[in-house]
Scaffold this motif. Structure first.
Motif, PDB file in Angstrom:
ATOM      1  N   ASN A   1       0.802  -1.218   0.000  1.00 26.38           N
ATOM      2  CA  ASN A   1       0.000   0.000   0.000  1.00 26.38           C
ATOM      3  C   ASN A   1       0.839   1.274   0.000  1.00 26.38           C
ATOM      4  O   ASN A   1       0.461   2.290   0.581  1.00 26.38           O
ATOM      5  CB  ASN A   1      -0.942   0.006   1.214  1.00 26.38           C
ATOM      6  N   VAL A   2       1.963   1.234  -0.681  1.00 20.70           N
ATOM      7  CA  VAL A   2       2.814   2.415  -0.826  1.00 20.70           C
ATOM      8  C   VAL A   2       2.660   2.905  -2.266  1.00 20.70           C
ATOM      9  O   VAL A   2       3.242   2.342  -3.202  1.00 20.70           O
ATOM     10  CB  VAL A   2       4.287   2.082  -0.514  1.00 20.70           C
ATOM     11  N   GLU A   3       1.844   3.941  -2.447  1.00 13.55           N
ATOM     12  CA  GLU A   3       1.478   4.370  -3.801  1.00 13.55           C
ATOM     13  C   GLU A   3       2.657   4.957  -4.573  1.00 13.55           C
ATOM     14  O   GLU A   3       2.815   4.702  -5.765  1.00 13.55           O
ATOM     15  CB  GLU A   3       0.339   5.392  -3.733  1.00 13.55           C
ATOM     16  N   ASP A   4       3.481   5.757  -3.921  1.00 12.21           N
ATOM     17  CA  ASP A   4       4.595   6.398  -4.608  1.00 12.21           C
ATOM     18  C   ASP A   4       5.741   5.415  -4.827  1.00 12.21           C
ATOM     19  O   ASP A   4       6.225   4.799  -3.870  1.00 12.21           O
ATOM     20  CB  ASP A   4       5.085   7.593  -3.790  1.00 12.21           C
ATOM     21  N   GLU A   5       6.176   5.256  -6.067  1.00 13.96           N
ATOM     22  CA  GLU A   5       7.198   4.253  -6.388  1.00 13.96           C
ATOM     23  C   GLU A   5       8.525   4.564  -5.720  1.00 13.96           C
ATOM     24  O   GLU A   5       9.221   3.666  -5.234  1.00 13.96           O
ATOM     25  CB  GLU A   5       7.389   4.152  -7.901  1.00 13.96           C
ATOM     26  N   GLN A   6       8.911   5.861  -5.666  1.00 13.92           N
ATOM     27  CA  GLN A   6      10.180   6.211  -5.039  1.00 13.92           C
ATOM     28  C   GLN A   6      10.145   5.957  -3.538  1.00 13.92           C
ATOM     29  O   GLN A   6      11.137   5.525  -2.944  1.00 13.92           O
ATOM     30  CB  GLN A   6      10.519   7.683  -5.333  1.00 13.92           C
ATOM     31  N   GLU A   7       9.003   6.213  -2.931  1.00 13.61           N
ATOM     32  CA  GLU A   7       8.863   5.916  -1.503  1.00 13.61           C
ATOM     33  C   GLU A   7       8.972   4.418  -1.263  1.00 13.61           C
ATOM     34  O   GLU A   7       9.587   3.966  -0.291  1.00 13.61           O
ATOM     35  CB  GLU A   7       7.520   6.434  -0.985  1.00 13.61           C
ATOM     36  N   PHE A   8       8.378   3.619  -2.170  1.00 11.13           N
ATOM     37  CA  PHE A   8       8.473   2.165  -2.064  1.00 11.13           C
ATOM     38  C   PHE A   8       9.931   1.730  -2.168  1.00 11.13           C
ATOM     39  O   PHE A   8      10.404   0.900  -1.382  1.00 11.13           O
ATOM     40  CB  PHE A   8       7.645   1.510  -3.169  1.00 11.13           C
ATOM     41  N   ARG A   9      10.655   2.304  -3.131  1.00  8.70           N
ATOM     42  CA  ARG A   9      12.071   1.948  -3.298  1.00  8.70           C
ATOM     43  C   ARG A   9      12.864   2.267  -2.029  1.00  8.70           C
ATOM     44  O   ARG A   9      13.702   1.471  -1.588  1.00  8.70           O
ATOM     45  CB  ARG A   9      12.663   2.688  -4.500  1.00  8.70           C
ATOM     46  N   ARG A  10      12.609   3.441  -1.453  1.00 12.12           N
ATOM     47  CA  ARG A  10      13.327   3.817  -0.227  1.00 12.12           C
ATOM     48  C   ARG A  10      12.956   2.888   0.916  1.00 12.12           C
ATOM     49  O   ARG A  10      13.819   2.446   1.681  1.00 12.12           O
ATOM     50  CB  ARG A  10      12.998   5.266   0.144  1.00 12.12           C
ATOM     51  N   MET A  11      11.667   2.587   1.047  1.00 10.56           N
ATOM     52  CA  MET A  11      11.213   1.715   2.125  1.00 10.56           C
ATOM     53  C   MET A  11      11.916   0.366   2.074  1.00 10.56           C
ATOM     54  O   MET A  11      12.360  -0.170   3.095  1.00 10.56           O
ATOM     55  CB  MET A  11       9.698   1.512   2.028  1.00 10.56           C
ATOM     56  N   VAL A  12      12.034  -0.181   0.864  1.00  9.38           N
ATOM     57  CA  VAL A  12      12.625  -1.515   0.714  1.00  9.38           C
ATOM     58  C   VAL A  12      14.137  -1.479   0.900  1.00  9.38           C
ATOM     59  O   VAL A  12      14.708  -2.254   1.674  1.00  9.38           O
ATOM     60  CB  VAL A  12      12.264  -2.109  -0.660  1.00  9.38           C
ATOM     61  N   THR A  13      14.810  -0.568   0.216  1.00  8.25           N
ATOM     62  CA  THR A  13      16.278  -0.589   0.212  1.00  8.25           C
ATOM     63  C   THR A  13      16.890  -0.033   1.490  1.00  8.25           C
ATOM     64  O   THR A  13      18.035  -0.344   1.813  1.00  8.25           O
ATOM     65  CB  THR A  13      16.823   0.182  -1.002  1.00  8.25           C
ATOM     66  N   GLU A  14      16.134   0.790   2.240  1.00  8.73           N
ATOM     67  CA  GLU A  14      16.685   1.384   3.454  1.00  8.73           C
ATOM     68  C   GLU A  14      16.271   0.652   4.719  1.00  8.73           C
ATOM     69  O   GLU A  14      16.670   1.028   5.816  1.00  8.73           O
ATOM     70  CB  GLU A  14      16.266   2.862   3.549  1.00  8.73           C
ATOM     71  N   ASN A  15      15.461  -0.387   4.595  1.00  8.85           N
ATOM     72  CA  ASN A  15      14.995  -1.135   5.765  1.00  8.85           C
ATOM     73  C   ASN A  15      15.384  -2.606   5.701  1.00  8.85           C
ATOM     74  O   ASN A  15      14.704  -3.452   6.279  1.00  8.85           O
ATOM     75  CB  ASN A  15      13.470  -1.021   5.885  1.00  8.85           C
ATOM     76  N   LEU A  16      16.465  -2.891   5.004  1.00  9.78           N
ATOM     77  CA  LEU A  16      16.876  -4.282   4.863  1.00  9.78           C
ATOM     78  C   LEU A  16      17.452  -4.809   6.174  1.00  9.78           C
ATOM     79  O   LEU A  16      18.307  -4.166   6.789  1.00  9.78           O
ATOM     80  CB  LEU A  16      17.918  -4.412   3.748  1.00  9.78           C
ATOM     81  N   PRO A  17      16.987  -5.975   6.626  1.00  5.87           N
ATOM     82  CA  PRO A  17      17.554  -6.579   7.845  1.00  5.87           C
ATOM     83  C   PRO A  17      18.942  -7.136   7.555  1.00  5.87           C
ATOM     84  O   PRO A  17      19.384  -7.164   6.392  1.00  5.87           O
ATOM     85  CB  PRO A  17      16.556  -7.700   8.154  1.00  5.87           C
ATOM     86  N   PRO A  18      19.662  -7.588   8.583  1.00  4.34           N
ATOM     87  CA  PRO A  18      20.969  -8.211   8.346  1.00  4.34           C
ATOM     88  C   PRO A  18      20.830  -9.406   7.400  1.00  4.34           C
ATOM     89  O   PRO A  18      19.782 -10.042   7.324  1.00  4.34           O
ATOM     90  CB  PRO A  18      21.409  -8.662   9.742  1.00  4.34           C
ATOM     91  N   GLN A  19      21.903  -9.705   6.691  1.00  7.81           N
ATOM     92  CA  GLN A  19      21.896 -10.865   5.796  1.00  7.81           C
ATOM     93  C   GLN A  19      21.749 -12.142   6.619  1.00  7.81           C
ATOM     94  O   GLN A  19      22.221 -12.217   7.750  1.00  7.81           O
ATOM     95  CB  GLN A  19      23.212 -10.935   5.003  1.00  7.81           C
ATOM     96  N   PRO A  20      21.071 -13.170   6.083  1.00 10.45           N
ATOM     97  CA  PRO A  20      21.006 -14.450   6.793  1.00 10.45           C
ATOM     98  C   PRO A  20      22.399 -15.001   7.067  1.00 10.45           C
ATOM     99  O   PRO A  20      23.337 -14.754   6.306  1.00 10.45           O
ATOM    100  CB  PRO A  20      20.239 -15.358   5.812  1.00 10.45           C
ATOM    101  N   ASN A  21      22.517 -15.736   8.160  1.00  7.09           N
ATOM    102  CA  ASN A  21      23.800 -16.349   8.488  1.00  7.09           C
ATOM    103  C   ASN A  21      24.261 -17.271   7.363  1.00  7.09           C
ATOM    104  O   ASN A  21      23.489 -18.060   6.837  1.00  7.09           O
ATOM    105  CB  ASN A  21      23.680 -17.155   9.790  1.00  7.09           C
ATOM    106  N   ALA A  22      25.538 -17.140   6.980  1.00  8.07           N
ATOM    107  CA  ALA A  22      26.159 -18.045   5.999  1.00  8.07           C
ATOM    108  C   ALA A  22      25.390 -18.102   4.682  1.00  8.07           C
ATOM    109  O   ALA A  22      25.416 -19.121   3.993  1.00  8.07           O
ATOM    110  CB  ALA A  22      26.310 -19.454   6.585  1.00  8.07           C
ATOM    111  N   TYR A  23      24.733 -17.000   4.287  1.00  6.41           N
ATOM    112  CA  TYR A  23      23.858 -17.085   3.117  1.00  6.41           C
ATOM    113  C   TYR A  23      24.614 -17.376   1.826  1.00  6.41           C
ATOM    114  O   TYR A  23      24.075 -18.024   0.924  1.00  6.41           O
ATOM    115  CB  TYR A  23      23.004 -15.815   2.996  1.00  6.41           C
ATOM    116  N   GLN A  24      25.869 -16.925   1.710  1.00  4.66           N
ATOM    117  CA  GLN A  24      26.623 -17.227   0.498  1.00  4.66           C
ATOM    118  C   GLN A  24      26.921 -18.718   0.403  1.00  4.66           C
ATOM    119  O   GLN A  24      26.797 -19.321  -0.665  1.00  4.66           O
ATOM    120  CB  GLN A  24      27.925 -16.415   0.463  1.00  4.66           C
ATOM    121  N   GLU A  25      27.291 -19.325   1.532  1.00  2.00           N
ATOM    122  CA  GLU A  25      27.539 -20.776   1.542  1.00  2.00           C
ATOM    123  C   GLU A  25      26.251 -21.542   1.267  1.00  2.00           C
ATOM    124  O   GLU A  25      26.273 -22.581   0.586  1.00  2.00           O
ATOM    125  CB  GLU A  25      28.112 -21.198   2.890  1.00  2.00           C
ATOM    126  N   ILE A  26      25.135 -21.045   1.798  1.00  3.58           N
ATOM    127  CA  ILE A  26      23.852 -21.713   1.557  1.00  3.58           C
ATOM    128  C   ILE A  26      23.497 -21.644   0.078  1.00  3.58           C
ATOM    129  O   ILE A  26      23.061 -22.648  -0.514  1.00  3.58           O
ATOM    130  CB  ILE A  26      22.750 -21.073   2.425  1.00  3.58           C
TER     131      ILE A  26
END
Length: 376
Positions: A323-348
């Motif tokens: 429900n984020v109508e503005d595309e730029q706001e959606f982009r910011r919401m997603v790219t600026e709220n990323l949690p830490p990477q999963p443990n060992a994700y490259q090996e997985i």
């Protein structure tokens, strides 16, 4: 003095039934803060094992006597030592958790989602210790898995108990937070292993390319498993519409969050695909489809029957990520709220590509910790 034990199956039932439990976690503080056994009515006390070697005086007044106490550690040894001390001190309500957090990480709780047409069945396997969700469609002696996790024998044995043989194993994408069981299931049963080709450019094994619009029929009643290309979490992410009633959304859409687009380092590139899938591809689908994701974040998303899922129309009303109508706001919401990477994700990822083949104990270590595939 013998110590009573509690297995992870019993703890899982308490989570699903929202029963209370006092959890004494004797792992180090950082391990506890990162990941623990979660239940709506669980109470916690974290005191590292090394603080209790000389005796239980630091916790003796903090451990209740009027309800069950589960002592948990990484593998089960330290918890047994601490539980034994508590029993010797007069506590008769204390249990050591068999296998510790490693066993908790691997437990799968099968939940029946629905009866399908002509005697077919749909099951969800809830991996409470990781927030992973896997699925099995059963029809006329045939079965198909979707996003099966590493414990392949659990799925094979469950199908056999239902009088079925697994003939298809699907993965919605190349997973980065846990090791897939799809390829092992296929190797052990002769099933066809399906994987989106855009996610499989580096895999070291044979697979059946999963293309948009592919419609696989399960059993003589021909229960439909139809592929819908839905990139955004990965470039190849593919959802499934099962029996025209259920949307298996993989890691694209969850009940209370949306998928993250950065686990191959391409957040800025894939966030547009994520929006396209959520705001156009999914928007064209029926609101009555029940969304069944590959993960959940918190126990708040678990339904009364222990399952995780909700109608697509309700998610478009309730899920902020839709429900984020503005595309730029959606982009910011997603790219600026990323949690830490999963443990060992490259090996997985490399394991799921077939580039490396770790031993079982190493796989367990790689998967330790919570799932981190969502943006909220």
């Amino acid at each position: 003095m013998s110590v009573k034990t509690m297995n992870v199956q019993e703890i899982a039932k308490r989570v699903v039934n929202k029963e209370d439990l006092f959890v004494l976690d004797v792992r180090n503080e950082d391990a506890f803060e990162d990941w623990k056994m979660e239940g709506d009515n669980f109470e916690y006390l974290n005191v590292p094992y090394f603080d209790l070697i000389e005796g239980i005086e630091p916790i003796q007044d903090k451990v209740p006597t009027d309800r069950d106490v589960a002592v948990v550690c990484a593998k089960g040894g330290s918890s047994e030592f601490v539980a034994e001390q508590l029993v010797e001190a007069g506590f008769d309500n204390v249990y050591s958790v068999e296998g510790g957090m490693k066993a908790w990480s691997e437990h799968l709780e099968p939940i029946k989602i629905a009866d399908l047409k002509e005697g077919g069945e749909l099951y969800q396997f809830v991996r409470l210790g990781k927030g992973c969700l896997s699925y099995m469609v059963i029809s006329d002696g045939e079965a198909a898995t979707i996003d099966a996790v590493r414990m392949a024998d659990v799925f094979i044995n469950f199908a056999e108990e239902k009088g079925a043989k697994i003939t298809h194993a699907f993965d919605t994408h190349l997973h980065a937070d846990h090791i897939s069981g799809g390829r092992e299931i296929a190797e052990k049963t002769g099933a066809t292993y399906w994987l989106p080709p855009k996610d499989a450019t580096e895999v070291q094994f044979d697979y059946k390319p999963l293309e948009d619009g592919e419609d696989v029929q399960i059993g003589s009643s021909k229960i439909s498993v139809q592929a819908l290309y839905s990139p955004g979490h990965t470039i190849g992410s593919t959802s499934f519409i099962v029996d025209d009633q259920y949307l298996m959304s993989g890691d694209i859409l969850f009940v209370d969050s949306i998928g993250r687009p950065d686990l191959a380092g391409l957040a800025e590139d894939w966030v547009g695909d994520l929006r396209e899938t959520l705001y156009k591809r999914y928007k064209d689908l029926s609101d009555e489809l029940v969304v069944l994701p590959a993960h959940y974040m918190t126990n708040d998303e678990i339904n009364e029957d222990g399952s995780v899922g909700k109608k697509l129309g309700e998610l478009y009303q309730e899920n902020h990520g839709l429900n984020v109508e503005d595309e730029q706001e959606f982009r910011r919401m997603v790219t600026e709220n990323l949690p830490p990477q999963p443990n060992a994700y490259q090996e997985i990822r490399e394991t799921n590509m077939g580039k490396i083949s770790p031993e079982t104990e190493k796989k367990r270590e790689m998967e330790i910790g919570p799932n981190r595939c969502a943006v909220k």
